[in-house]
Scaffold this motif. Structure first.
Motif, mmCIF file in Angstrom:
data_model
loop_
_atom_site.group_PDB
_atom_site.id
_atom_site.type_symbol
_atom_site.label_atom_id
_atom_site.label_comp_id
_atom_site.label_asym_id
_atom_site.label_seq_id
_atom_site.Cartn_x
_atom_site.Cartn_y
_atom_site.Cartn_z
ATOM 1 N N UNK A 12 0.971 -1.253 -0.167
ATOM 2 C CA UNK A 12 -0.121 -0.011 -0.198
ATOM 3 C C UNK A 12 0.861 1.395 0.085
ATOM 4 N N UNK A 13 0.527 2.153 -0.572
ATOM 5 C CA UNK A 13 1.156 3.594 -0.698
ATOM 6 C C UNK A 13 0.966 4.247 0.862
ATOM 7 N N UNK A 14 2.091 4.934 1.176
ATOM 8 C CA UNK A 14 1.784 5.358 2.581
ATOM 9 C C UNK A 14 0.524 6.296 2.902
ATOM 10 N N UNK A 15 -0.107 7.047 1.846
ATOM 11 C CA UNK A 15 -1.013 7.875 1.812
ATOM 12 C C UNK A 15 -2.279 6.908 1.848
ATOM 13 N N UNK A 16 -2.473 5.648 1.594
ATOM 14 C CA UNK A 16 -3.623 5.114 1.141
ATOM 15 C C UNK A 16 -4.333 4.681 2.463
ATOM 16 N N UNK A 17 -5.636 5.088 2.713
ATOM 17 C CA UNK A 17 -6.422 5.051 3.973
ATOM 18 C C UNK A 17 -7.827 4.349 3.811
ATOM 19 N N UNK A 45 -1.260 -5.045 7.367
ATOM 20 C CA UNK A 45 0.189 -4.716 7.534
ATOM 21 C C UNK A 45 0.836 -3.899 6.293
ATOM 22 N N UNK A 46 -0.218 -3.230 5.836
ATOM 23 C CA UNK A 46 0.432 -2.157 4.728
ATOM 24 C C UNK A 46 0.487 -3.065 3.374
ATOM 25 N N UNK A 47 -0.034 -4.318 3.262
ATOM 26 C CA UNK A 47 0.146 -5.150 2.010
ATOM 27 C C UNK A 47 -1.273 -5.773 1.468
ATOM 28 N N UNK A 71 -2.396 3.879 -5.541
ATOM 29 C CA UNK A 71 -2.699 3.408 -4.112
ATOM 30 C C UNK A 71 -1.831 2.399 -3.508
ATOM 31 N N UNK A 72 -1.234 1.798 -4.602
ATOM 32 C CA UNK A 72 -0.185 0.818 -4.197
ATOM 33 C C UNK A 72 1.066 0.761 -5.015
ATOM 34 N N UNK A 73 2.072 -0.048 -4.587
ATOM 35 C CA UNK A 73 3.489 -0.271 -5.566
ATOM 36 C C UNK A 73 3.992 -1.480 -5.351
ATOM 37 N N UNK A 74 4.814 -1.795 -6.143
ATOM 38 C CA UNK A 74 5.645 -2.863 -6.291
ATOM 39 C C UNK A 74 4.678 -4.214 -6.427
ATOM 40 N N UNK A 75 3.754 -4.157 -7.344
ATOM 41 C CA UNK A 75 2.868 -5.462 -7.649
ATOM 42 C C UNK A 75 3.799 -6.611 -7.906
ATOM 43 N N UNK A 76 3.523 -7.716 -7.404
ATOM 44 C CA UNK A 76 4.181 -8.921 -7.641
ATOM 45 C C UNK A 76 3.405 -9.895 -8.159
#
Length: 142
Positions: A12-17, A45-47, A71-76
């Motif tokens: 999750x991006x830091x500002x995702x709420x 856990x922010x994932x 709203x998220x990053x580093x998708x795997x």
């Protein structure tokens, strides 16, 4: 039949709420119902850990759209395989937030399907992720 199942994780991006999660679910519900997709989105856990099921081309197109969401990053991509049947046919998209479930039950599932004590789907195999999210969806039904 072109039925497939795709599993991916992301951070999750830091500002995702909460409002972002609500928006994701509303749009997912509408779009997936229209496109014949089913699945589960888990957040903790922010994932994110998500399973998408449906027509291979539509699942692929949906994943590529999701991968560009800010709203998220580093998708795997954990796995994308042909499937005999859907595991989550009742849900066009079900959200499972770990904090909404019994903490001890979640902890036990994490320990059962990973070698860590925190939710880190990027360190789990595809089968571990699938079993974990399936069990979580059962806990959500309680």
């Amino acid at each position: 039949m072109n039925l497939c199942r795709l599993i991916y994780s992301s951070y999750a991006s830091p500002d995702t709420g909460y409002e972002d999660l609500k928006d994701i679910m509303e749009k997912s519900e509408r779009n997936n119902r229209r496109d014949g997709l089913t699945g589960v989105l888990c957040y903790g856990d922010s994932m994110f850990l998500q399973v998408l099921e449906g027509n291979r081309k539509i699942v692929s197109k949906t994943y590529h759209r999701i991968a560009t969401d800010k709203r998220h990053h580093t998708p795997a991509l954990i796995e994308c395989v042909s499937a005999e049947s859907r595991l989550f046919q009742s849900w066009s998209m079900q959200a499972v937030k770990l904090v909404d479930l019994n903490a001890e039950e979640v902890r036990q599932l994490i320990l059962q399907y990973s070698d860590t004590t925190t939710f880190q789907p990027d360190l789990m195999t595809a089968q571990q992720c699938l079993k974990f999210i399936y069990k979580l969806s059962e806990l959500k039904k309680k």
